[in-house]
Design a protein around this motif. Structure first.
Motif: not given
Length: 501
Positions: A39-45, A73-82
């Protein structure tokens, strides 16, 4: 004592938040086993990179580094699969397509503009609509639309010619093409004269305000957050109010078109071969339980109006932009066109325009480099397995079409270059399939209007390149934005001069 309880509650609350939005998604979720970037950011993933870069660029980099299935990871570190792996794509888009619907947040936001038509429907509703609408998009029907398309494109050509009173003229390409394609879909879709390229039009203005709005920090923030908090669209923000006003205009026009055509049909009046007439005719002959109501037909019209003109205008704009960067390719295409159509006011048939080999190559390469829709998103309706990984229900699965179209493993070391000639190389084309090249998607959810879009794209490009030369403006830069289609920002401007042959 009370202070102890307050402290205990605060600690518990912080612990729950940390677990829900940090520890679980980053360290405990089944998706943690999937390779991917930190992640690049604590909450913004990884959201900051996704927002700052052009569509699918981060997914391309991650695919190159981590492989055909990647977790970010998206906002609040929600997992996103590419996903770029062809076998997984086959499962998600073809074999089990209805088990991977569009995410609810995406449907909510897009339905307002596109309508709840074939593009947004799922499952049984989509199957029923597709079956009912397929007969309207046969080659026979598309062929009959060609003269109308040619007439509108030549009309737009004359407008440009009249504007070029010098050796060359700086013209705004993409905004004008949006008007041209709306006029085309009005006629071939609904036998309706918008006259958008010659006069002001309420519907065209509504689309302009939706798709060509000013890119402010607040608008960007809302467009990102709405994917996580859909009710943000209901807030009394200026942009939200403007979108609602525009949508009312689109809905009003769509319903008016449906009611007029139904009335014509019931009165036995000739209603022509436009898409709406064909749909109404097909619909009236269906069993009562399979018929669409006026409101359902209205939703289809909203879909055709929006998707039918935005994707084609964007694709044509980007193609002209690419050809302006590669004058030698533009000259070769013009040479082919002049040889086949020596008259600048040529009126090609369906078969004639499809017989042009190099035009076909340019069209395919344009949509490879800048696909009309760069990214699509699906979610598993239940927990599922992709490769050996468990993907929890409702986890966003991104298919980065723009990234797949540039993978060197498929397209070679010059995959990032605009090279129409690659489509003449049999060793390459033999490796291309519905999972490595998909400008119109693939499977049961592929674009139902792809034949119409392609012939319109070809006619637009053929008439413009046959009659004009396009050059880049020194210092002018444009970025890609994903809306309904890959939109240029700002609007594409080019130097345009007449071809005197």
């Amino acid at each position: 004592m009370i202070d102890n309880w307050v402290g205990y509650v605060v600690v518990c609350f912080v612990g729950v938040i940390m677990y829900r939005f940090y520890w679980y998604p980053l360290y405990l979720s089944p998706t943690c086993k999937i390779p991917g970037p930190p992640i690049d950011h604590f909450l913004l993933g990884n959201v900051i990179r996704l927002v700052n870069e052009e569509p699918a660029e981060p997914q391309f980099d991650w695919a190159m580094k981590y492989g055909g299935i990647v977790c970010y990871h998206g906002i609040v570190n929600r997992p996103i699969i590419s996903v770029t792996d062809p076998q997984i794509l086959q499962k998600v888009l073809v074999n089990n397509a209805y088990d991977f619907p569009k995410p609810s947040y995406m449907i909510t936001d897009l339905k307002a503009i596109l309508g709840d038509g074939i593009l947004m429907s799922e499952g049984g509703a989509h199957k029923r609509q597709r079956k009912m609408m397929n007969p309207a998009f046969t080659f026979t029907n598309i062929k009959e639309m060609v003269p109308t398309i040619v007439r509108v494109v030549h009309q737009s050509k004359e407008i440009w010619k009249n504007q070029i009173d010098e050796e060359e003229k700086r013209l705004i390409i993409s905004s004008f093409l949006s008007k041209v394609t709306l006029d085309i879909i009005g006629l071939v879709g609904f036998k309706y004269e918008f006259n958008n390229i010659t006069s002001e039009n309420e519907l065209a203005n509504a689309y302009t305000r939706i798709f060509h709005h000013k890119r402010t920090a607040l608008n960007v923030a809302v467009s990102v957050l709405v994917h996580y908090i859909p009710w943000i669209r209901k807030l009394p923000l200026p942009r939200n109010r403007e979108i609602r006003r525009c949508i009312k205009i689109i809905e009003k026009t769509s319903l008016k078109l449906v009611k007029e055509r139904r009335e014509f049909f019931r009165e036995g009046k000739p209603i022509g071969k436009d898409l709406l007439s064909l749909l109404v005719s097909i619909n009236e002959n269906l069993p009562e339980e399979e018929k669409m109501s006026d409101m359902e037909l209205k939703q289809q019209i909203m879909t055709f109006l929006t998707a039918g003109h935005e994707t084609t205008s964007s694709a044509t704009s980007w193609s002209l932009y690419l050809l302006a960067q590669y004058p030698e390719i533009q000259d070769r295409l013009r040479k082919e066109l002049i040889e086949v159509f020596p008259d600048p006011n040529f009126e090609p048939t369906f078969d004639e325009i499809n017989s042009l080999e190099y035009l076909e190559c340019v069209i395919k390469e344009s949509m490879r480099i800048i696909p009309p829709v760069p990214i699509i998103i699906r979610t598993p309706a239940k927990d599922d397995i992709l490769q050996e990984y468990l993907i929890p229900k409702n986890t966003p699965i991104v298919v980065p079409i723009a990234a797949i179209h540039k993978l060197p493993s498929i397209w070679g070391p010059d995959a990032d270059k605009f090279v129409p000639e690659r489509w003449l190389i049999s060793d390459l084309t033999s490796k291309i399939n519905n999972y490595t090249y998909m400008p119109f998607m693939t499977g049961s959810r592929s674009c139902i209007g792809n034949k119409l879009a392609l012939i319109e794209f070809k006619i637009l490009l053929a008439v413009y390149i046959r009659n004009f030369k396009f050059k880049m403006i020194e210092g002018f830069e444009v970025r890609k934005r994903q809306m309904i289609a890959t939109r240029p920002y700002p609007a594409i401007e080019l130097l345009v001069s007449k071809v005197e042959v």
